[in-house]
Design a protein around this motif. Structure first.
Motif, PDB file in Angstrom:
ATOM      1  N   VAL A  31      24.514   8.410  88.708  1.00  0.00           N
ATOM      2  CA  VAL A  31      25.937   8.297  88.374  1.00  0.00           C
ATOM      3  C   VAL A  31      26.805   8.630  89.586  1.00  0.00           C
ATOM      4  CG1 VAL A  31      27.794   9.287  86.983  1.00  0.00           C
ATOM      5  CG2 VAL A  31      25.603   8.725  85.923  1.00  0.00           C
ATOM      6  N   ILE A  32      26.437   9.680  90.321  1.00  0.00           N
ATOM      7  CA  ILE A  32      27.209  10.070  91.507  1.00  0.00           C
ATOM      8  C   ILE A  32      27.209   8.943  92.538  1.00  0.00           C
ATOM      9  CG2 ILE A  32      27.248  11.620  93.498  1.00  0.00           C
ATOM     10  CD1 ILE A  32      26.259  13.834  91.622  1.00  0.00           C
ATOM     11  N   PHE A  33      26.038   8.357  92.789  1.00  0.00           N
ATOM     12  CA  PHE A  33      25.959   7.274  93.779  1.00  0.00           C
ATOM     13  C   PHE A  33      26.684   6.028  93.284  1.00  0.00           C
ATOM     14  CE2 PHE A  33      23.103   9.923  95.990  1.00  0.00           C
ATOM     15  CZ  PHE A  33      22.889   9.399  97.246  1.00  0.00           C
ATOM     16  N   ALA A  34      26.651   5.771  91.967  1.00  0.00           N
ATOM     17  CA  ALA A  34      27.384   4.619  91.430  1.00  0.00           C
ATOM     18  C   ALA A  34      28.882   4.811  91.628  1.00  0.00           C
ATOM     19  CB  ALA A  34      27.057   4.438  89.942  1.00  0.00           C
ATOM     20  N   LEU A  35      29.360   6.039  91.382  1.00  0.00           N
ATOM     21  CA  LEU A  35      30.789   6.326  91.594  1.00  0.00           C
ATOM     22  C   LEU A  35      31.164   6.204  93.058  1.00  0.00           C
ATOM     23  CD1 LEU A  35      31.243   9.402  89.200  1.00  0.00           C
ATOM     24  CD2 LEU A  35      32.045   7.057  88.842  1.00  0.00           C
ATOM     25  N   LEU A  36      30.290   6.690  93.942  1.00  0.00           N
ATOM     26  CA  LEU A  36      30.565   6.577  95.379  1.00  0.00           C
ATOM     27  C   LEU A  36      30.602   5.122  95.817  1.00  0.00           C
ATOM     28  CD1 LEU A  36      28.356   9.484  96.800  1.00  0.00           C
ATOM     29  CD2 LEU A  36      30.848   9.410  96.634  1.00  0.00           C
ATOM     30  N   GLY A  39      33.771   3.590  94.472  1.00  0.00           N
ATOM     31  CA  GLY A  39      34.902   4.035  95.280  1.00  0.00           C
ATOM     32  C   GLY A  39      34.951   3.346  96.627  1.00  0.00           C
ATOM     33  N   PHE A  40      33.762   3.154  97.237  1.00  0.00           N
ATOM     34  CA  PHE A  40      33.711   2.456  98.524  1.00  0.00           C
ATOM     35  C   PHE A  40      34.196   1.021  98.396  1.00  0.00           C
ATOM     36  CE2 PHE A  40      31.283  -0.376 101.332  1.00  0.00           C
ATOM     37  CZ  PHE A  40      31.712   0.096 102.567  1.00  0.00           C
ATOM     38  N   SER A  41      33.738   0.328  97.331  1.00  0.00           N
ATOM     39  CA  SER A  41      34.164  -1.063  97.149  1.00  0.00           C
ATOM     40  C   SER A  41      35.657  -1.141  96.850  1.00  0.00           C
ATOM     41  CB  SER A  41      33.362  -1.717  96.012  1.00  0.00           C
ATOM     42  OG  SER A  41      33.695  -1.140  94.756  1.00  0.00           O
ATOM     43  N   TYR A  42      36.184  -0.137  96.126  1.00  0.00           N
ATOM     44  CA  TYR A  42      37.624  -0.115  95.825  1.00  0.00           C
ATOM     45  C   TYR A  42      38.427   0.067  97.113  1.00  0.00           C
ATOM     46  CZ  TYR A  42      42.098   1.349  93.871  1.00  0.00           C
ATOM     47  OH  TYR A  42      43.425   1.448  93.575  1.00  0.00           O
ATOM     48  N   LEU A 300      27.964  -3.719  93.530  1.00  0.00           N
ATOM     49  CA  LEU A 300      27.781  -2.542  94.369  1.00  0.00           C
ATOM     50  C   LEU A 300      27.577  -1.299  93.517  1.00  0.00           C
ATOM     51  CD1 LEU A 300      27.670  -2.241  97.398  1.00  0.00           C
ATOM     52  CD2 LEU A 300      30.047  -1.535  97.402  1.00  0.00           C
ATOM     53  N   ILE A 301      28.236  -1.223  92.361  1.00  0.00           N
ATOM     54  CA  ILE A 301      28.045  -0.087  91.459  1.00  0.00           C
ATOM     55  C   ILE A 301      26.603  -0.048  90.958  1.00  0.00           C
ATOM     56  CG2 ILE A 301      28.650   0.823  89.180  1.00  0.00           C
ATOM     57  CD1 ILE A 301      31.494  -0.053  89.666  1.00  0.00           C
ATOM     58  N   VAL A 302      26.079  -1.221  90.577  1.00  0.00           N
ATOM     59  CA  VAL A 302      24.687  -1.292  90.110  1.00  0.00           C
ATOM     60  C   VAL A 302      23.726  -0.884  91.220  1.00  0.00           C
ATOM     61  CG1 VAL A 302      22.881  -2.838  89.287  1.00  0.00           C
ATOM     62  CG2 VAL A 302      25.194  -3.042  88.361  1.00  0.00           C
ATOM     63  N   VAL A 303      23.986  -1.390  92.432  1.00  0.00           N
ATOM     64  CA  VAL A 303      23.136  -1.034  93.579  1.00  0.00           C
ATOM     65  C   VAL A 303      23.185   0.474  93.826  1.00  0.00           C
ATOM     66  CG1 VAL A 303      22.863  -1.286  96.076  1.00  0.00           C
ATOM     67  CG2 VAL A 303      23.310  -3.295  94.678  1.00  0.00           C
ATOM     68  N   GLY A 304      24.397   1.058  93.750  1.00  0.00           N
ATOM     69  CA  GLY A 304      24.535   2.497  93.934  1.00  0.00           C
ATOM     70  C   GLY A 304      23.802   3.286  92.866  1.00  0.00           C
ATOM     71  N   PHE A 305      23.898   2.822  91.618  1.00  0.00           N
ATOM     72  CA  PHE A 305      23.216   3.513  90.515  1.00  0.00           C
ATOM     73  C   PHE A 305      21.705   3.494  90.716  1.00  0.00           C
ATOM     74  CE2 PHE A 305      21.328   3.930  86.323  1.00  0.00           C
ATOM     75  CZ  PHE A 305      22.091   4.931  85.731  1.00  0.00           C
TER      76      PHE A 305
END
Length: 488
Positions: A31-36, A39-42, A300-305
């Motif tokens: 979850v933390i990496f998905a949020l990061l 946030g990066f993509s935003y 990117l969120i999925v990749v981060g998750f």
């Protein structure tokens, strides 16, 4: 013993399920990496939007001062560049440039306009408006209403409509129609397209607008007849059209070469003026473009998750490999050359965790196809093992020790005392022989011992040190008991 201690094996399946039992940490990392990542993509999207809304500051055109001759050179270059860009757009958008000169469809529509004009000799006071009538009919094919319908039929962009009118040729510029054209009342219209159906649709549109204009022409020039005398659609090739296309391509190449030559002769000041003028034109064009909205990349969120989950899993596996604490399934006979009297599973009811059923599923999978007794059964089996060992060694008193005897271990020892007391065997319990001098003295007096160790708490090195102490004191180790917690 030290050699065996260093050679203890890693069970890969046990390692996998042990890591799965840490699923809460894995989900948290994911979850933390998905949020990061979100946030990066935003931030990346917001930066792109800001760049679109607020372009970088450039030197203003009015701030550049040029001599009269220099400004004339710069303006000449800009005018020539504009011609070059217009030629590019024409070559890309104009229907005549897109037609296949070796095979395209042409619809020919021929009308005869008859105003019944008669000349009376010798007096010729009347004017023949036949040419004006034909021109008025042709003009309707350039009207705003016709352009709107043409956009609907062809589906082109409104800003390219000026090129699209080339499809409707009122002067028969390309091809030859086998019909005399010296009669001023004859009006011929050619329609061009690579698609036969589109060609026919455009022809219907032309006929509709020609007929709709008759009332206007009559009001201006008087009564007349407009007669459709010929209509045909055929696939043709046209050498003149091919030459026309080649000429436009060559003209574009000439423009490009000339621009490079002109640019090479410009001074730095003239180039600055040219660049500033070009930026102003780009800003004007960008103002017409819709500003994109700030977005968050779901990909990117999925990749981060997934990446966070994988990284957490790998860290947990690494910690498992580096962990020097006792595991439930370690083989005491092979590692320490002492007998494992049994495993006792106690329920972890100190704090109820969310979704504890998931822990139970992973725990069962970790110990799949392995038989573990209930606590009471396990204690009875361990007591039987101690009795057998004590009888073989002729022992009536046995000392129980361990590296960390907590509440669960003390409860098990008390149950063992009750079981063995019936057989005349006394269990003596105390502190750890590693840190308690009194416990060490009791151990030496008793002469026999049983180790009770907690899985996940006791260190391999501590257990090895306990066994070494027993050896130095001449104390016989009858066996060991491993206590492990299982989630409720």
């Amino acid at each position: 013993m030290e050699k065996n201690f260093e050679e203890r094996e890693i069970n890969l399946m046990d390692m996998f399920w042990a890591a799965c039992l840490k699923w809460r940490q894995i989900v948290l990392w994911a979850v933390i990496f998905a949020l990061l990542a979100g946030g990066f993509s935003y931030l990346k999207s917001a930066k792109a939007v800001r760049a679109a809304v607020q372009p970088e500051e450039e030197i203003a055109l009015e701030d550049i001062k040029l001599e009269k001759d220099s400004k004339r050179n710069a303006m000449a270059f800009l005018q020539y560049k504009q011609m070059y860009e217009e030629q590019i757009r024409y070559n890309e958008k104009a229907p005549l440039m897109q037609l296949n000169a070796n095979g395209f469809y042409r619809e020919v529509i021929s009308y005869y306009v008859d105003n019944h004009f008669l000349v009376e000799y010798p007096v010729m006071s009347k004017n023949n408006y036949i040419n004006a009538m034909v021109e008025t009919y042709q003009a309707t094919l350039r009207s705003e209403e016709f352009m709107t319908r043409l956009i609907e039929v062809t589906g082109i962009d409104e800003k390219d409509i000026s090129y699209e009118t080339e499809r409707i040729d009122c002067v028969n510029k390309y091809g030859t129609i086998n019909m005399p054209v010296n009669d001023p009342g004859i009006m011929m219209i050619s329609i061009y397209s690579d698609d036969e159906q589109e060609c026919l649709e455009l022809a219907e549109l032309v006929k509709e607008f020609i007929i709709s204009e008759k009332a206007t022409v009559t009001e201006k020039f008087g009564e007349h007849d407009i007669i459709l005398i010929e209509e045909s659609c055929s696939c043709i090739s046209d050498a003149d059209l091919f030459k026309y296309q080649q000429d436009n391509i060559s003209r574009l190449s000439t423009y490009a070469t000339s621009l490079e030559t002109m640019k090479g002769k410009l001074t730095d000041e003239e180039l600055s003026y040219v660049n500033a003028a070009g930026k102003e034109q780009e800003v004007e064009e960008e103002q017409e473009v819709d500003v994109p909205a700030v977005t968050v990349s779901k990909k990117l969120i999925v990749v981060g998750f997934v990446g966070g989950a994988v990284l957490a899993f790998l860290v947990i596996v690494l910690l498992y490999l580096l962990n020097s604490r006792l595991r439930l399934e370690d083989n005491f006979e092979r590692i320490y050359e002492i007998k494992l009297l049994g495993n006792v599973i106690v329920h972890d009811d100190e704090k109820k965790k969310w979704f504890a059923f998931i822990d139970r599923i992973f725990y069962r999978l970790r110990h799949l196809n392995k038989r573990y007794f209930q606590k009471e059964e396990a204690v009875s089996m361990i007591a039987a093992g101690i009795r057998i060992g004590a009888k073989k060694q002729g022992a009536s008193k046995v000392y129980v020790t361990g590296t960390a005897l907590e509440k669960e271990e003390k409860s098990i020892i008390e149950q063992l005392k009750k079981e063995l007391k019936k057989s005349g065997i006394e269990l003596v319990s105390g502190g750890s022989i590693l840190y308690d001098a009194e416990a060490l003295e009791k151990l030496a007096e008793t002469g026999f011992t049983v180790l009770v160790e907690r899985a996940g708490v006791a260190l391999y090195s501590q257990i090895a040190e306990e066994i070494d102490i027993c050896g130095h004191q001449g104390v016989k180790v009858l066996g060991a008991v491993v206590v492990a917690k299982q989630p409720l």
